[in-house]
Design an enzyme around this catalytic site. Sequence first.
Site, PDB file in Angstrom:
ATOM      1  N   GLU A 284       0.794  -1.272   0.040  1.00 52.06           N
ATOM      2  CA  GLU A 284       0.151   0.030   0.121  1.00 52.06           C
ATOM      3  C   GLU A 284       0.831   1.317   0.106  1.00 52.06           C
ATOM      4  O   GLU A 284       0.514   2.293  -0.720  1.00 52.06           O
ATOM      5  CB  GLU A 284      -0.938  -0.107   1.223  1.00 52.06           C
TER       6      GLU A 284
ATOM      7  N   HIS B 100     -10.551  -3.660  11.039  1.00 50.99           N
ATOM      8  CA  HIS B 100     -11.107  -3.578   9.867  1.00 50.99           C
ATOM      9  C   HIS B 100     -12.355  -2.500   9.616  1.00 50.99           C
ATOM     10  O   HIS B 100     -13.234  -3.017   8.849  1.00 50.99           O
ATOM     11  CB  HIS B 100     -11.578  -5.155   9.415  1.00 50.99           C
TER      12      HIS B 100
END
Lengths: 325, 353
Positions: free
Chosen positions: B62, B131
């Site tokens: 990322e 998450h």
Amino acid sequence: MSSSVGADLGLRLYELMLRIRLVEEAIADRYAEQRMRCPVHLSIGQEAVAAGVGLALRADDLAMGGHRSHAHYLAKGGDLRAMIAEMHGRESGCCRGRGGSMHLVDLAAGFLGAVPIVGSTIPIAVGLAFGEHLQKRDRVAVAFMGEAATEEGVFHESANFASLHRLPVVFVCENNLYSVYSPLSVRQPAHCEVLDQARGHGLLAHPGDGNDPLAVHALMTDALAHARARRGPVFLELKTYRWREHCGPAFDNHIGYRTEAEFLAWKERDPIATFEKKLRAGGVFDEVRVARFIERQRAEIAAAFAAAQAAPFPAAATLMDHVYA
Amino acid sequence: MTPREISYAEAIREGFATALERDPRVYLIGLGVPDPKGFFGTTTGLQQRFGADRVMDMPCSENGMTGIVLGSALNGMRPVLNHQRLDFALLSMDQVCTQAAKWHYMFGGRMKMPVVIRMIIGRGWGQGPQHSQSLHSWFAHIAGLKVAMPATAHDAKGMLIAAIEDDNPVVFLEHRWLHHVTGHVPEGHYTVPLGSARLARPGKDVTIVAFSYMVLEALDAAARLAQAGIEAEVLDYRSLRPLDAGTLLASVRKTGRLVVADAGWAAAGMSAEMLALVAEHAHGSLVAAPRRVCLPDCPTPTSPALADHYYPRAGHIVAAVRETLGLRADPSDLAVSAGVELDKPNPAFTGPF
Ligand SMILES: Cc1ncc(C[n+]2csc(CCOP(=O)(O)OP(=O)(O)O)c2C)c(N)n1
Ligand SMILES: [Mg+2]
């Protein structure tokens, strides 16, 4: 496997793989009950890695994992009941229900945490080794990781630092060819081995058959000796294959990211069935012992589910507990 | 003819298709963008239609990939970087906050950074502490970024196209629980300008400002309040930066009461910003202390037993409105109808992700 020590190790590896398989199959079978209300990432097909590593470790060695770590936790001696209760979101879970399947911990067993952000426990595991170094102790830290974690910058930063200080850490990389539904071919150059990334940082790096528990055990035993003697960190790349979907209980070969043929070829190399054949051929397979083991496991697993489902949920009043120490 | 209704996820996919069709410089990249699950259905079929050099997967990297996307934008492309969870994008904060947000300014306006960074905010079914983080307020803090957080299918498509056509870095946030929600979406190209709030429901008694998924809860709350004769005005703050202060101030000047419902945390967050704006510019209009309906000040627990007490619902907004009106609390506001499972986005959901 002629000596009795070898025979015993073989049977113990076999039993540990079987335990992991039985636990995860029970999770898969019971997932539709909707009582485990969290994502689950199963290691079915990959049990040889956890078993080989787990039995090579000293009980006081330390380990950390990621999103797919039920097997690592169990192989390190993590408490089954606490794990199943955690998946059920109960106060008796290993994270008191705050974490779920992707967050496992058993301090007594030396399993110091699994988290689902890819690569995030790698530097923390190196930090465990740094702690051993600073306090002049000789435990080794294991960082369980998937092959995709080698794509994160933090792996490289961690490997460099571990190498710089020859920290007692072993990176156990399970290469199962996929990251979710993305094959290695769209993530890493075809002409490079995952292993070479570790070599570039000066780590001792070995490839291994991640479906052969004895091979994993031998590699890990050497890796631990190397790391414990402070000759430097070690990276093991163990090739294996996840049988079920990336996340969840089902099979997913039909959705198009891999072929049924590829799956079947790997299933042919089932770490448990293949190893059983080997044990039988070596004349060390103990029918009675294994039958009893399976019976005990099934009872233990059923009891763990029953206990989890009967256990109280965390009380609403405890929502704000544990934010600060 | 009834207007065409499609889901928020389909609207995003249409927005992508429209942008890819109109401008050859646009490309999509991200973990799983072309995979069979199609990024919650928001990218399904796009690689087949536009090719693998315009719709592509990437390594699990990322941080580096964000910088790579930025470089390609400096060099003529208009990328959209996709993250299946906001939490995964946190690995790239230098590139987003210290690089993308600053380059136009610190190089004296000589360079443009036309990138869209898309992040999904998770919720429910054990998404838990890692998450589900709703950190939109972080991005709203940073000059040089634009921050879009549409709540409707219509705005999802229109703001996505606007974001792709914008010459600045845009953080584009989608709440996972909006993807299945349907609404009217025009076909073809249209934009919803970044920087405007939306009047979601007019009213005169109280202003409810809501962000992202909380717009749905706020509309539900307003409907319930209407039955009690209370007319709530609901403002959908679909753009966090630039922030449309005028709409908020005009509404509060009219109603004299304010409740802010955010999908994130209260401390130093968007809800605090809204209260601050009112305190600075319209404090004389308030006839009651404003109220905030946000997440409790702790990480997201996984156990449904705790998560059920974690996420605020329409009932919490109704209760807050009652407070601003000096009405007595009604415990039935927080009742959950039989059979409703609070950790699922819709009854059809069965996990695992
Ligand atoms: C930083 C980050 N990026 C993306 C994800 C989404 N994600 C969850 S599991 C996973 C696959 C990782 O693959 P690998 O490390 O090979 O492990 P495997 O699932 O194959 O066991 C990904 C990309 C994540 N959890 N964290
Ligand atoms: Mg993998």
